[in-house]
Scaffold this motif. Structure first.
Motif, PDB file in Angstrom:
ATOM      1  N   LYS A 185     -14.864 -22.801  -5.632  1.00 24.18           N
ATOM      2  CA  LYS A 185     -14.092 -23.990  -5.955  1.00 24.18           C
ATOM      3  C   LYS A 185     -15.005 -25.122  -6.454  1.00 24.18           C
ATOM      4  O   LYS A 185     -14.624 -25.895  -7.310  1.00 24.18           O
ATOM      5  CB  LYS A 185     -13.360 -24.446  -4.681  1.00 24.18           C
ATOM      6  N   TYR A 186     -16.184 -25.191  -5.873  1.00 22.76           N
ATOM      7  CA  TYR A 186     -17.103 -26.275  -6.212  1.00 22.76           C
ATOM      8  C   TYR A 186     -18.389 -25.668  -6.758  1.00 22.76           C
ATOM      9  O   TYR A 186     -19.352 -25.457  -6.029  1.00 22.76           O
ATOM     10  CB  TYR A 186     -17.378 -27.140  -4.983  1.00 22.76           C
ATOM     11  N   ASP A 238     -18.417 -33.896  -7.737  1.00 20.32           N
ATOM     12  CA  ASP A 238     -18.528 -34.830  -6.603  1.00 20.32           C
ATOM     13  C   ASP A 238     -19.338 -34.217  -5.470  1.00 20.32           C
ATOM     14  O   ASP A 238     -19.865 -34.912  -4.617  1.00 20.32           O
ATOM     15  CB  ASP A 238     -17.136 -35.155  -6.025  1.00 20.32           C
ATOM     16  N   TYR A 278     -16.297 -29.888   1.099  1.00 24.57           N
ATOM     17  CA  TYR A 278     -16.728 -28.941   0.076  1.00 24.57           C
ATOM     18  C   TYR A 278     -17.152 -27.605   0.673  1.00 24.57           C
ATOM     19  O   TYR A 278     -17.794 -26.800   0.020  1.00 24.57           O
ATOM     20  CB  TYR A 278     -17.858 -29.562  -0.742  1.00 24.57           C
ATOM     21  N   GLU A 321     -13.478 -39.138   1.011  1.00 30.42           N
ATOM     22  CA  GLU A 321     -13.561 -37.718   0.670  1.00 30.42           C
ATOM     23  C   GLU A 321     -13.177 -36.821   1.831  1.00 30.42           C
ATOM     24  O   GLU A 321     -13.293 -35.611   1.747  1.00 30.42           O
ATOM     25  CB  GLU A 321     -14.996 -37.373   0.232  1.00 30.42           C
ATOM     26  N   ILE A 347     -10.832 -35.018   3.233  1.00 34.56           N
ATOM     27  CA  ILE A 347      -9.522 -34.553   2.796  1.00 34.56           C
ATOM     28  C   ILE A 347      -8.605 -34.072   3.916  1.00 34.56           C
ATOM     29  O   ILE A 347      -7.439 -33.814   3.688  1.00 34.56           O
ATOM     30  CB  ILE A 347      -9.658 -33.427   1.743  1.00 34.56           C
ATOM     31  N   ASN A 388     -17.349 -42.066  -3.336  1.00 36.71           N
ATOM     32  CA  ASN A 388     -16.527 -41.414  -4.356  1.00 36.71           C
ATOM     33  C   ASN A 388     -15.885 -42.446  -5.276  1.00 36.71           C
ATOM     34  O   ASN A 388     -14.731 -42.330  -5.678  1.00 36.71           O
ATOM     35  CB  ASN A 388     -15.450 -40.541  -3.703  1.00 36.71           C
ATOM     36  N   LYS A 391      -9.670 -38.725  -2.256  1.00 36.63           N
ATOM     37  CA  LYS A 391      -9.455 -37.400  -2.840  1.00 36.63           C
ATOM     38  C   LYS A 391      -8.045 -36.900  -2.517  1.00 36.63           C
ATOM     39  O   LYS A 391      -7.434 -37.353  -1.550  1.00 36.63           O
ATOM     40  CB  LYS A 391     -10.479 -36.419  -2.278  1.00 36.63           C
ATOM     41  N   GLU A 435      -5.941 -25.823  -8.121  1.00 40.99           N
ATOM     42  CA  GLU A 435      -7.192 -25.081  -7.923  1.00 40.99           C
ATOM     43  C   GLU A 435      -8.245 -25.514  -8.935  1.00 40.99           C
ATOM     44  O   GLU A 435      -7.965 -25.685 -10.095  1.00 40.99           O
ATOM     45  CB  GLU A 435      -6.923 -23.582  -8.057  1.00 40.99           C
TER      46      GLU A 435
END
Lengths: 222, 508
Positions: free
Chosen positions: A13-14, A22, A41, B100, B102, B490, B495, B508
């Motif tokens: 995904k990252y 980011d 992440y 960030e 989430i 950020n 986010k 995605e």
């Protein structure tokens, strides 16, 4: 060498090769392997089930002369427990609160002789640096707080003594029995204070410890 | 064996008997089907009222989340530059470090709350055309629903989108544009597309308000001026200055600035200046959850009594002594107070109680605490303002400045807001250039303090937050006295919450 918590990154995904992501800020490479310091992440993966392989209870009774010893035991083997209480005690907030003594084992500066390329750069099971501003990175929900949920509990132990007829006749009673019992005598788990019996979904949140009750009784039949 | 069989049969027949079909087929009294609501415009009007109510309801089973008030408090005031509250435990929110995160409730609350409004507005927009009633009624209801949707998207874009200056002309991520009743996978629109949708909705709403010619009956309802006001706020955030200026002037038409008496009345009752607000009354209160229970200086809530909300010392010192707005904060003068936290000493405390007797007797006054916002009833009853003309004057001045219009024009707007209104009879705007921009910013900070603009303004301007502890000239706790650069956290952008990405595969 900052004492940060490291998570397995979600490279799908990252993409670590995308320099404008980011996530770059949180990506660290230690001896050729990538890690991320931010759970946002990190990779989400299957970490086990809360359901034990086997669980149940057994009881026993032993009688010798006028004494009876009985016990009830419960157990579970396998299955994981997410200990939220432990997580809470390991997380420092800006205000006064209870903390876990494991925090004393936290990262406290670069260990002597450690260099950027030392093979032992990562301490598995180590406690990240205690820093209020880093708490969201260090103490995020992760498999770090997942414990083996196996337990063995001595639920009840009882000892009773029934007075023999010969004695009863002397004091003119039909029956006299003394009993001593202890509820929740001991709980054996991976982590002290954890209560894996609290919820079947595998979460243990601010569990009130099961009270240990000792009782003594005399039963007289007139 | 037979026994077991017969027990089995018996329990089976019992189960079967309790499964009568029509028995379960009753309609819950707490819910009405969309078909019933949109049968007539009279019913649909109640759905619009429902949208208004959603802005002052409690959400996510958590005390702090009270609808729009929470957006103002946790997202506008707390993380801003000029709002001080003695809450070290809130440093993660006040210092903006959760953007960030989430999985955090602070990350998904605005998403959840605004999409709830959007979802309900979408149903009204989709279904209202078939409702029985006059054409004017249908137009008015549809216009209101569109205005709500535009407002929700304006707020979402500010929270979950980059500041326009960082967006490469709107090509970075905006939010998900849900415009009908579908709930399936949907991708993120760009920031430019998000603002374009706000404009489209408002254009349509304004057209419908004009055609319908109906007027509202209460300040908590939407009307054409609200649509103009949202337009102005969206446009200034999008750095579309000509639109912002034009819309700000239209929005404030018919809503003259409040008088000094009204200014001191506690910002809890609509007056001539209020363009749009949420309704609040003693019989419809959220008690200790409400916005006013967190800020109104006379509230009995512990959030106010123990940690009253204060203005930053630096901003306070910028207010001229002749300005009535200076009197809305506790000036410590030469009295002593604990400089590390702001807790007033005995004499300063006595002064606070003599100036503002409505303070709760067990309240802890702080130096620079606010007396601007006052609840109409305990613990936190009040009407919650969302738009008023002062903001429109400030948008007009800023928009003119960025279009490099003559300084005299801008000074006139500033004088109208600050002098002609009577707020500071000796005010006179004479600055030009950057100094003029700074003056607009300062007066925006002063005028709109505590109303949920602080962080949003700093983000839009791309200015760093720079809070100072006492020794450096401020009044912030050391853990809150930080400098936050525009590029940090950020870029001040929340986010997309995991609760969305988990279920929306288009992200995605």
């Amino acid at each position: 060498m900052t004492g940060s918590a490291l998570y397995v990154p979600d490279n799908e995904k990252y993409d670590p090769s995308n320099t404008s992501g980011d996530w770059q800020k949180y990506l660290v490479n230690i001896n050729g392997t990538n890690y991320t310091t931010y759970h946002t992440y990190a990779k989400r993966d299957w970490a086990g089930t809360a359901i034990p392989n086997v669980y149940g209870s057994f009881s026993t009774g032993l009688t010798w002369k006028n004494l009876t010893l009985s016990g009830v035991f419960t157990y579970a083997q396998g299955g994981k427990t997410y200990d939220d209480s432990y997580l809470g005690l390991m997380s420092m907030s800006g205000s006064v609160g209870n903390l876990h003594s494991d925090l004393l084992k936290a990262w406290n500066g670069v260990p002597e002789g450690m260099t950027e390329t030392s093979p032992n750069r990562i301490k598995a099971g180590g406690v990240p640096v205690v820093d209020f501003s880093k708490s969201i990175y260090s103490n995020a929900m992760s498999s770090r707080f997942l414990q083996d949920g196996s337990y063995f509990v001595i639920k009840n132990v009882g000892l009773s003594y029934t007075m023999p007829q010969a004695l009863l006749r002397k004091i003119d009673f039909n029956s006299v029995r003394f009993n001593l019992s202890v509820e929740n005598l001991a709980t054996f788990t991976k982590l002290q204070g954890m209560n894996p019996q609290q919820q079947f979904n595998g979460r243990s949140v601010s569990a009130f410890v099961t009270p240990r009750v000792m009782s003594f009784g005399v039963n007289i039949g007139l | 064996m037979n026994k077991i069989l017969s027990i089995g049969l018996l329990s089976f027949s019992l189960l079967a008997a309790s499964c009568g079909k029509d028995y379960l087929d009753t309609k819950p009294t707490g819910e009405v089907s969309a078909g019933t609501v949109f049968e007539t415009t009279a019913n649909a009007k109640l759905a619009i009222n429902g949208l208004a109510k959603m802005m002052t309801q409690q959400y996510l089973s958590s005390q702090g989340f009270n609808g729009e008030g929470t957006i103002k408090m946790y997202y506008g005031n707390y993380p801003g530059n000029n709002f001080y509250v003695n809450l070290s435990g809130w440093a993660v929110i006040i210092n903006g470090t959760y953007n960030e995160n989430i999985t955090s409730i602070y990350c998904y609350y605005p998403w959840y709350y605004y999409y709830k409004i959007i979802g309900n507005a979408n149903t009204i927009i989709t279904k209202i055309d078939a409702a029985a009633g006059t054409e004017a009624e249908r137009q008015f209801i549809k216009a209101q629903a569109l205005t709500y949707r535009a407002y929700a998207y304006t707020m979402l874009a500010q929270l979950y989108g980059n500041r326009w200056a960082d967006s490469n002309n709107g090509t970075t991520n905006g939010v998900i544009l849900r415009l009908d009743e579908s709930t399936g996978d949907a991708p993120l629109a760009t920031l430019a597309q998000t603002y374009a949708q706000v404009y489209t909705d408002l254009d349509q709403a304004i057209d419908l308000y004009t055609k319908s010619a109906k007027t509202r009956t209460a300040n908590y309802e939407m009307n054409i001026n609200v649509a103009y006001a949202i337009y102005a706020r969206a446009a200034i955030t999008r750095q579309d200055y000509p639109t912002a200026e034009a819309m700000a002037v239209k929005a404030r038409t018919g809503y003259p600035l409040m008088t000094n008496t009204e200014y001191r009345a506690g910002f809890a009752t609509p007056n001539q200046e209020w363009i749009w607000s949420s309704y609040g009354a003693t019989d419809e209160t959220l008690y200790f959850y409400s916005y006013f229970a967190y800020i109104a200086y006379n509230s009995s809530g512990s959030a106010v009594r123990t940690t009253p909300k204060c203005i930053s010392r630096e901003l306070f010192n910028k207010i001229p002594a002749t300005d009535i707005r200076k009197g809305l904060f506790l000036d410590p003068l030469n009295y002593t107070y604990t400089t590390s936290t702001g807790v007033a000493g005995t004499e300063l405390k006595a002064r606070a109680f003599s100036l503002f007797p409505a303070l709760q007797s067990n309240a802890t006054p702080f130096a620079y605490m606010q007396f601007k916002i006052k609840a109409n009833d305990i613990p936190g009853v009040g009407n919650l303002n969302h738009f008023r003309s002062s903001e429109m004057y400030l948008i007009e001045a800023e928009a003119k400045y960025f279009q490099t219009k003559p300084a005299t024009e801008i000074q006139a707007v500033m004088n109208a807001l600050n002098r002609t209104s009577g707020r500071d009879a000796s005010y006179n705007c004479t600055t030009t250039g950057t100094a003029l921009l700074n003056e607009i910013k300062t007066y925006r900070n002063i005028e709109l303090w505590g109303e949920g603009f602080d962080w949003f303004d700093m983000k839009r301007w791309g200015d760093p937050i720079d809070r100072k502890a006492y020794a450096a000239g401020g009044n912030f706790l050391s853990s809150l006295a930080v400098k936050i650069e525009p590029s940090a956290n950020n870029k001040w952008t929340w986010k997309v919450p995991q609760k969305e990405t988990d279920y929306n595969t288009a992200l995605e």
